[in-house]
Motif scaffolding. Structure first.
Motif, PDB file in Angstrom:
ATOM      1  N   MET A 627       0.819  -1.206   0.000  1.00 26.64           N
ATOM      2  CA  MET A 627       0.000   0.000   0.000  1.00 26.64           C
ATOM      3  C   MET A 627       0.859   1.264   0.000  1.00 26.64           C
ATOM      4  N   GLU A 628       2.021   1.206   0.645  1.00 29.24           N
ATOM      5  CA  GLU A 628       2.908   2.365   0.640  1.00 29.24           C
ATOM      6  C   GLU A 628       3.386   2.676  -0.779  1.00 29.24           C
ATOM      7  N   GLY A 631       0.960   4.815  -2.445  1.00 29.25           N
ATOM      8  CA  GLY A 631       0.629   6.086  -1.813  1.00 29.25           C
ATOM      9  C   GLY A 631      -0.108   5.986  -0.508  1.00 29.25           C
ATOM     10  N   GLY A 632      -0.296   4.784   0.029  1.00 28.18           N
ATOM     11  CA  GLY A 632      -1.015   4.620   1.287  1.00 28.18           C
ATOM     12  C   GLY A 632      -0.096   4.154   2.397  1.00 28.18           C
ATOM     13  N   THR A 641      -5.186   2.542   0.938  1.00 25.70           N
ATOM     14  CA  THR A 641      -4.751   3.722   0.187  1.00 25.70           C
ATOM     15  C   THR A 641      -5.936   4.281  -0.578  1.00 25.70           C
ATOM     16  N   GLN A 642      -5.801   5.534  -0.982  1.00 24.22           N
ATOM     17  CA  GLN A 642      -6.825   6.204  -1.776  1.00 24.22           C
ATOM     18  C   GLN A 642      -6.139   6.898  -2.944  1.00 24.22           C
TER      19      GLN A 642
END
Length: 664
Positions: A627-628, A631-632, A641-642
């Motif tokens: 997720m990182e 961008g989350g 994430t969104q």
């Protein structure tokens, strides 16, 4: 009598009535044909009669010969089988003991007698007196994998209770090989110098060099003494490689290197503490190193100054100083955080507490808990909640809160908070540490004082210049962390009330999926405390009741499951339908309960411009890292994430690429 013996010796299939019936019909048919031949032609009937008589004579003689030879073969085979049984009973390297009704040894085979040459005669002796462990195996024969040691040998025990027999197979050689294999299994570890930077910060180059030299000498002697290969990776981190036998030795010593290092450096007024994370098991070296790093993270999260050893798919073992480091460290850290937070609150004009966007019960419960601590300190506090962005369970909770004026009066909207906040006010972020996820990110820009309390792993994006950070990635929930802080708050103010305790317990229940995920002993301690101060479990169940339409939405999402690779599943909604965050998260949790799913990703549209991903894992796959990269962030097993400006199908392809790249 001989005929009877022969008949009894015949195989069962020769005495079968159906076989006799077939023979009778065959003879009857031939006899009928003979009679018909006489009717047709006398000479033909005579020939058929002669042939019939010859057939009877031949069949009778051949049958007798066959039966005689068959009986001889059976008798010979039976003799050989019985002889083989007797020879095996006497000569095979398997010990056999026969007991009587009183569990006394009545007989043992010659092989067992030779194995017990150093023991007095055991015949007639009670088994319990001869070998207590063997007697326990005999008494409880349900365990099929019993191993005992007798006369310096290791036996595998098999029980045949109906004839009071015990069979002992000598597996000493195999047990020795297994023991040597277990002792030689590799162990991977990381050693971290907890406060190296702080200690060396005030030293000059000569002092740092002398300190490093002392550490190198000590670690060299320690490594040579225990057969450990070590390599300094950075100024404060070492890589360790050893075998299981030496690990057992270290565990027997209770990892006294921790105390020795602390004591030796304390004599120089440079008290250094170290933390270790070690792992072993049926995994590749990269997996062992990853698990060892996780163990080190856990040790540091618990305050450091301790070692954590964990086998693959096993429970961790904790080692520290002369007292229990796990409990001691947890109390000290909680007390220090609680005292520091109280000081910040006392030095602030007003306190604003807020969770993340689309708050769940954990964010709301933690916010109410922090607000209660502020009220106990007689401070003015506000809980920032966006009433337009609530899930069903939180909306129900807010309606219940309205019945409690003392709590409800402190809840304000983001716009009202922006109007009231000043530069000397304190903002407390709970259940998140990224400003972009906050309900009112602009509050952080209007004050220079903020603090973070979270249970998610820290990501690259972080709140600027926080005065206090309390991030415990291995806690079940933020509500659990807040609950632990109450123990160190003055009781002069009004104590926590029922609705606040209920909200906090609800947060723990939701984040642990009813205490089935990320649950530790501290989680149950916190839940027990909240229950004791009036938390309403029945209300929590009512809050978590699901709307039928949301249930159907989740079912439709589950129907779209596809496996990217073994254990990794993705579900997605259509690009036009907007789903609530909670629906996506619950769908991911449901997918994890399915066979063969180790990690679950649910992709849904959250608004006209934004698509979200809810990621869950059972722990083997780190969804936080995945997720990182998109961008989350979040936790090892719980992340999200969104993403703006992309369709669901585009994000599905992007997620697949990231997953494959990460897992490859």
């Amino acid at each position: 009598m001989n005929n009877k013996v022969k008949e009894d010796s015949l195989p069962k299939f020769l005495k079968d009535p159906s076989l006799r019936l077939i023979i009778f019909f065959a003879l009857a048919i031939q006899l009928i044909m003979t009679l018909l031949s006489f009717i047709a032609y006398m000479w033909l009937g005579a020939i058929m009669l002669v042939l019939f008589v010859i057939t009877l004579i031949v069949f009778w003689r051949i049958g007798n010969i066959y039966i005689k030879e068959l009986n001889e073969y059976i008798k010979n085979l039976s003799y050989r089988i019985k002889r083989g049984e007797q020879e095996a009973l006497i000569k095979m390297p398997i010990g056999i003991l026969l007991l009587n009704e009183k569990n006394q040894i009545e007989w043992l085979n010659p092989y067992m007698q030779t194995q017990l040459a150093k023991t007095d005669n055991v015949l007639g002796e009670a088994l319990e007196e001869i070998h207590k462990e063997l007697f326990e195996c005999y008494s409880d024969s349900s365990n099929l994998d019993n191993l005992i040691e007798w006369e310096n040998k290791i036996y595998q025990v098999t029980i045949q209770k109906d004839i009071h027999a015990i069979y002992l197979m000598d597996i000493t050689e195999y047990a020795t090989i297994k023991e040597e294999y277990e002792d030689a299994r590799p162990v991977v570890g990381w050693l971290f110098l907890d406060n190296y930077d702080e200690i060396t910060q005030g030293l000059d180059d000569r002092g740092v060099s002398g300190f490093d030299s002392m550490l190198t000498t000590y670690f060299s002697n320690w490594g040579r003494q225990h057969g450990i290969f070590y390599k300094r990776i950075s100024s404060d981190k070492y890589f360790l490689l050893l075998n299981r036998k030496e690990l057992d030795r270290l565990e027997k010593e209770k990892f006294n290197i921790i105390d020795n290092i602390r004591d030796r450096t304390s004599k120089r007024n440079l008290p250094l503490t170290i933390s270790l994370g070690l792992s072993y098991g049926e995994e590749t070296f990269d997996k062992l190193a990853e698990l060892a790093q996780s163990n080190l993270d856990l040790a540091l999260g618990r305050g450091g100054d301790q070692a954590i050893v964990k086998a693959v798919d096993d429970e961790p073992r904790y080692y520290g100083g002369k007292t229990n480091p796990m409990e001691k460290r947890t109390r000290v850290r909680s007390r220090m955080i609680s005292q520091a937070m109280q000081k910040l609150m006392n030095d602030s004009e007003q306190i604003f507490v807020m969770g993340h966007k689309s708050p769940d019960l954990d964010a709301i419960g933690a916010s109410l808990g922090v607000a209660r601590i502020a009220m106990m300190l007689k401070k003015k506090v506000f809980v920032v909640v966006d009433q337009e962005d609530l899930s069903d369970d939180v909306a129900k909770l807010m309606k219940e809160i309205q019945k409690h004026e003392q709590v409800n009066k402190n809840i304000i909207s983001p716009s009202d908070a922006e109007k009231q906040i000043g530069p000397e006010d304190l903002v407390v972020l709970v259940d998140h540490h990224k400003p972009v996820l906050s309900i009112a990110p602009t509050l952080l820009k209007k004050t220079r004082k903020n603090m973070v309390i979270d249970h998610h792993r820290r990501g690259e994006e972080f709140t600027e210049n926080p005065l206090l950070v309390y991030i415990e990635p291995y806690a079940s929930s933020t509500a659990e962390l807040i609950t632990e802080l109450f123990e160190y708050v003055s009781t002069d103010g009004d104590p926590i009330n029922r609705i606040e305790a209920t909200a906090m317990l609800g947060g723990i229940v939701v984040d642990t999926n009813n205490f089935s995920l990320r649950t530790g002993s501290r989680t149950f301690d916190a839940a027990s405390y909240l229950q004791s101060v009036g938390a309403n479990s029945t209300m929590i169940q009512r809050l978590l009741k699901e709307d039928p339409e949301k249930y159907l939405q989740r079912s439709r999402l589950i129907e779209t499951i596809e496996f990217v690779r073994d254990g990794v599943a993705i579900a997605s909604g259509d690009n036009e339908t907007i789903y609530h965050t909670v629906t996506s998260a619950q769908t991911a949790d449901t997918m994890l309960s399915m066979s063969g799913v180790e990690a679950a990703f649910v992709i849904t549209r959250r608004s006209e411009d934004m698509v979200g991903i809810s990621a869950r894992s059972l722990g083997k796959i780190n969804v936080q890292i995945i997720m990182e990269k998109m961008g989350g962030g979040g936790h090892l097993s719980n992340a999200a994430t969104q993403i703006d400006g992309k369709s669901v199908s585009e994000i599905i392809e992007e997620l697949k690429e990231v997953i494959n790249a990460q897992l490859d």
